[in-house]
Design a protein around this motif. Structure first.
Motif, PDB file in Angstrom:
ATOM      1  N   LEU A  32      26.835 -52.760   6.977  1.00 29.63           N
ATOM      2  CA  LEU A  32      26.066 -52.747   8.222  1.00 29.63           C
ATOM      3  C   LEU A  32      26.059 -51.361   8.855  1.00 29.63           C
ATOM      4  N   VAL A  33      27.220 -50.732   8.918  1.00 31.29           N
ATOM      5  CA  VAL A  33      27.351 -49.358   9.400  1.00 31.29           C
ATOM      6  C   VAL A  33      28.254 -48.654   8.409  1.00 31.29           C
ATOM      7  N   THR A  34      27.713 -47.645   7.748  1.00 30.70           N
ATOM      8  CA  THR A  34      28.479 -46.921   6.733  1.00 30.70           C
ATOM      9  C   THR A  34      28.757 -45.514   7.245  1.00 30.70           C
ATOM     10  N   PRO A  35      29.979 -45.290   7.735  1.00 34.76           N
ATOM     11  CA  PRO A  35      30.310 -43.956   8.236  1.00 34.76           C
ATOM     12  C   PRO A  35      30.521 -42.985   7.078  1.00 34.76           C
ATOM     13  N   SER A  36      30.492 -41.711   7.401  1.00 31.21           N
ATOM     14  CA  SER A  36      30.809 -40.718   6.371  1.00 31.21           C
ATOM     15  C   SER A  36      32.323 -40.702   6.191  1.00 31.21           C
ATOM     16  N   ARG A  37      32.780 -40.022   5.166  1.00 32.15           N
ATOM     17  CA  ARG A  37      34.208 -39.976   4.865  1.00 32.15           C
ATOM     18  C   ARG A  37      34.720 -38.548   4.964  1.00 32.15           C
ATOM     19  N   ALA A  38      35.918 -38.415   5.515  1.00 31.56           N
ATOM     20  CA  ALA A  38      36.582 -37.113   5.573  1.00 31.56           C
ATOM     21  C   ALA A  38      37.243 -36.866   4.220  1.00 31.56           C
ATOM     22  N   ARG A  39      37.821 -35.710   4.050  1.00 34.82           N
ATOM     23  CA  ARG A  39      38.457 -35.374   2.764  1.00 34.82           C
ATOM     24  C   ARG A  39      39.549 -36.357   2.383  1.00 34.82           C
ATOM     25  N   GLY A  40      40.306 -36.829   3.342  1.00 39.47           N
ATOM     26  CA  GLY A  40      41.370 -37.790   3.069  1.00 39.47           C
ATOM     27  C   GLY A  40      40.857 -39.218   3.021  1.00 39.47           C
ATOM     28  N   LYS A  41      39.534 -39.397   2.882  1.00 35.14           N
ATOM     29  CA  LYS A  41      38.851 -40.688   2.803  1.00 35.14           C
ATOM     30  C   LYS A  41      38.863 -41.469   4.112  1.00 35.14           C
ATOM     31  N   GLY A  42      39.241 -40.816   5.210  1.00 31.53           N
ATOM     32  CA  GLY A  42      39.179 -41.467   6.507  1.00 31.53           C
ATOM     33  C   GLY A  42      37.742 -41.551   6.988  1.00 31.53           C
ATOM     34  N   ARG A  43      37.443 -42.634   7.665  1.00 26.73           N
ATOM     35  CA  ARG A  43      36.078 -42.834   8.169  1.00 26.73           C
ATOM     36  C   ARG A  43      35.821 -41.907   9.356  1.00 26.73           C
ATOM     37  N   ARG A  44      34.608 -41.357   9.380  1.00 22.37           N
ATOM     38  CA  ARG A  44      34.170 -40.529  10.504  1.00 22.37           C
ATOM     39  C   ARG A  44      32.829 -41.070  10.980  1.00 22.37           C
ATOM     40  N   TYR A  45      32.779 -41.428  12.260  1.00 28.17           N
ATOM     41  CA  TYR A  45      31.591 -42.047  12.842  1.00 28.17           C
ATOM     42  C   TYR A  45      30.834 -41.030  13.694  1.00 28.17           C
ATOM     43  N   SER A  46      29.521 -41.106  13.634  1.00 28.83           N
ATOM     44  CA  SER A  46      28.664 -40.248  14.464  1.00 28.83           C
ATOM     45  C   SER A  46      28.256 -41.023  15.714  1.00 28.83           C
ATOM     46  N   ARG A  47      27.589 -40.333  16.609  1.00 28.57           N
ATOM     47  CA  ARG A  47      27.061 -41.019  17.809  1.00 28.57           C
ATOM     48  C   ARG A  47      26.045 -42.087  17.412  1.00 28.57           C
ATOM     49  N   ASP A  48      25.237 -41.797  16.395  1.00 26.52           N
ATOM     50  CA  ASP A  48      24.279 -42.797  15.913  1.00 26.52           C
ATOM     51  C   ASP A  48      25.000 -44.029  15.374  1.00 26.52           C
ATOM     52  N   ASP A  49      26.115 -43.811  14.673  1.00 28.53           N
ATOM     53  CA  ASP A  49      26.896 -44.941  14.155  1.00 28.53           C
ATOM     54  C   ASP A  49      27.432 -45.800  15.299  1.00 28.53           C
ATOM     55  N   VAL A  50      27.934 -45.161  16.357  1.00 26.93           N
ATOM     56  CA  VAL A  50      28.460 -45.897  17.508  1.00 26.93           C
ATOM     57  C   VAL A  50      27.347 -46.699  18.164  1.00 26.93           C
ATOM     58  N   GLU A  51      26.152 -46.102  18.272  1.00 28.64           N
ATOM     59  CA  GLU A  51      25.009 -46.839  18.840  1.00 28.64           C
ATOM     60  C   GLU A  51      24.644 -48.032  17.958  1.00 28.64           C
ATOM     61  N   ALA A  52      24.699 -47.863  16.647  1.00 26.56           N
ATOM     62  CA  ALA A  52      24.415 -48.968  15.731  1.00 26.56           C
ATOM     63  C   ALA A  52      25.451 -50.075  15.899  1.00 26.56           C
TER      64      ALA A  52
END
Length: 160
Positions: A32-52
């Motif tokens: 449903l919402v697929t955040p990008s991943r940091a180098r350590g595979k941690g999820r990183r959310y954008s403002r658009d992701d938060v709105e979604a």
């Protein structure tokens, strides 16, 4: 900083969206919402992701739509955005083609020269002198094909 830039870790994004971080993980697994991943595979959310995430929460809580329905809505919205981009691209191409057609219509074309050269002259420009007359097209000459003569059939009188 753009709205698409991944900036929030999962705990901050969950707080901004008013959800539990485990809910965000579930939405990620469901696509449903697929955040990008940091180098350590941690999820990183954008403002658009938060709105979604907020929109998913609204559809679920206020409209009573289940997650399968929300996924379908998200897919349809994505297709709609793609179609809108395609329409805008097609509209730009149409405008460009219309401008090119208008530019062609504003020119006069004269065929000239023994080799069939073409001279393009902008509309409203007068030429000094005279263009040579174009060569007339070659005429096709009919070719007579002679068929082998057929033997004449005997008449009724001769056949008897």
């Amino acid at each position: 900083m753009t709205t698409e830039e991944p900036t929030f870790v999962i705990s901050v994004a969950a707080e901004l969206a008013g959800m539990h971080p485990q809910t965000l993980r579930q939405y990620d697994r469901l696509g449903l919402v697929t955040p990008s991943r940091a180098r350590g595979k941690g999820r990183r959310y954008s403002r658009d992701d938060v709105e979604a995430l907020r929109e998913i929460q609204r559809l679920s809580r206020d409209e009573g739509i289940n997650l399968a329905g929300i996924r379908h809505i998200i897919e349809l919205r994505s297709k709609l955005k793609k179609m809108e981009r395609d329409m805008q691209r097609a509209a730009r191409q149409l405008i460009q083609l219309q401008e090119e057609a208008d530019a062609r219509r504003s020119h006069r074309v004269f065929a000239a020269g023994p080799a069939g050269d073409v001279v393009v002259v902008p509309h409203g420009i007068r030429l000094k002198g005279r263009l040579p007359e174009p060569r007339p097209p070659m005429r096709a000459r009919p070719i007579l094909a002679l068929a082998p003569a057929r033997p004449a059939l005997p008449s009724k009188d001769e056949a008897s």
